[in-house]
Motif scaffolding. Sequence first.
Motif, short mmCIF file in Angstrom:
data_model
loop_
_atom_site.label_atom_id
_atom_site.label_comp_id
_atom_site.label_asym_id
_atom_site.label_seq_id
_atom_site.Cartn_x
_atom_site.Cartn_y
_atom_site.Cartn_z
N GLY A 9 -6.52 24.91 2.79
CA GLY A 9 -5.45 25.09 3.75
C GLY A 9 -4.78 23.78 4.11
O GLY A 9 -5.45 22.79 4.41
N CYS A 10 -3.46 23.78 4.08
CA CYS A 10 -2.70 22.56 4.35
C CYS A 10 -1.34 22.92 4.92
O CYS A 10 -0.67 23.82 4.41
CB CYS A 10 -2.53 21.78 3.05
N SER A 11 -0.94 22.23 5.96
CA SER A 11 0.41 22.42 6.49
C SER A 11 1.38 21.57 5.68
O SER A 11 1.00 20.67 4.94
CB SER A 11 0.45 22.06 7.97
N THR A 12 2.67 21.89 5.80
CA THR A 12 3.72 21.20 5.07
C THR A 12 4.59 20.41 6.04
O THR A 12 4.99 20.92 7.09
CB THR A 12 4.61 22.20 4.30
N TRP A 13 4.89 19.19 5.65
CA TRP A 13 5.76 18.32 6.42
C TRP A 13 6.91 17.87 5.52
O TRP A 13 6.87 18.07 4.33
CB TRP A 13 4.98 17.11 6.94
N GLY A 14 7.90 17.27 6.09
CA GLY A 14 8.98 16.69 5.30
C GLY A 14 10.23 17.52 5.32
O GLY A 14 10.19 18.74 5.18
N ASP A 15 11.32 16.84 5.51
CA ASP A 15 12.63 17.47 5.57
C ASP A 15 13.32 17.42 4.20
O ASP A 15 13.91 18.39 3.75
CB ASP A 15 13.49 16.73 6.60
N ASP A 16 13.23 16.27 3.54
CA ASP A 16 13.95 16.06 2.29
C ASP A 16 13.10 16.31 1.06
O ASP A 16 13.62 16.45 -0.04
CB ASP A 16 14.50 14.63 2.24
N GLU A 17 11.79 16.32 1.23
CA GLU A 17 10.88 16.57 0.13
C GLU A 17 9.60 17.20 0.70
O GLU A 17 9.37 17.18 1.89
CB GLU A 17 10.55 15.28 -0.61
N ILE A 18 8.78 17.73 -0.19
CA ILE A 18 7.53 18.34 0.24
C ILE A 18 6.53 17.23 0.54
O ILE A 18 6.30 16.35 -0.28
CB ILE A 18 6.96 19.26 -0.85
N GLU A 19 5.95 17.29 1.72
CA GLU A 19 4.90 16.35 2.08
C GLU A 19 3.67 17.14 2.51
O GLU A 19 3.76 18.03 3.35
CB GLU A 19 5.35 15.45 3.23
N LEU A 20 2.55 16.78 1.92
CA LEU A 20 1.28 17.37 2.34
C LEU A 20 0.92 16.86 3.73
O LEU A 20 1.32 15.75 4.11
CB LEU A 20 0.17 16.97 1.38
N GLN A 21 0.14 17.62 4.45
CA GLN A 21 -0.39 17.14 5.72
C GLN A 21 -1.10 15.82 5.44
O GLN A 21 -1.79 15.69 4.42
CB GLN A 21 -1.34 18.20 6.29
N GLU A 22 -0.89 14.85 6.28
CA GLU A 22 -1.31 13.47 6.03
C GLU A 22 -2.76 13.33 5.56
O GLU A 22 -3.04 12.62 4.59
CB GLU A 22 -1.10 12.66 7.31
N ASP A 23 -3.68 14.00 6.22
CA ASP A 23 -5.09 13.88 5.86
C ASP A 23 -5.40 14.49 4.50
O ASP A 23 -6.38 14.12 3.85
CB ASP A 23 -5.97 14.55 6.92
N PHE A 24 -4.59 15.45 4.06
CA PHE A 24 -4.85 16.17 2.81
C PHE A 24 -4.38 15.40 1.58
O PHE A 24 -4.78 15.69 0.46
CB PHE A 24 -4.17 17.55 2.85
N THR A 25 -3.54 14.40 1.77
CA THR A 25 -2.94 13.68 0.65
C THR A 25 -3.98 13.07 -0.29
O THR A 25 -3.90 13.25 -1.51
CB THR A 25 -1.98 12.59 1.16
#
Length: 147
Positions: free
Chosen positions: A56-72
Amino acid sequence: MNNALIVYGSTTGNTEFTAETIKEYFEKNDYSVTVLNVTDTGVDELKKEYDLYLLGCSTWGDDEIELQEDFTGFYENLNKGLSLEGKNFAMFGCGDSSYEYFCGAVDMIADKVDALGGTLVFDALKIDGDPEEDEIYEWTRGVINAV
């Protein structure tokens, strides 16, 4: 008794709530469940034997897909010679449908698991905004029936 592993990354608490709700429903259906915050584990956990692995991971980022910081880091470490052949997976995450890449992190992780030989047993749960127990239970029931 079947067993499942849930690994999640959460910033606002929504993905953590979803992980705990999934655990609760699985336990009501005769599963032994291990829930780990991604900050407390690594990809080696995926080498252990479970009947089902849920990421499970939330999505961040407006211009591109960013994984939740800890999941990266966890995601990047999947590239280090890990085979997921013969392992069953399901994905979940929270996002905001007003963004172009609604729950795109969930799709990125699913694609990576698929490329490493993992079997995606059910469509991903993509939650828009705050998670609701009924939605999570319905999805979890589908996952259990698919395994």
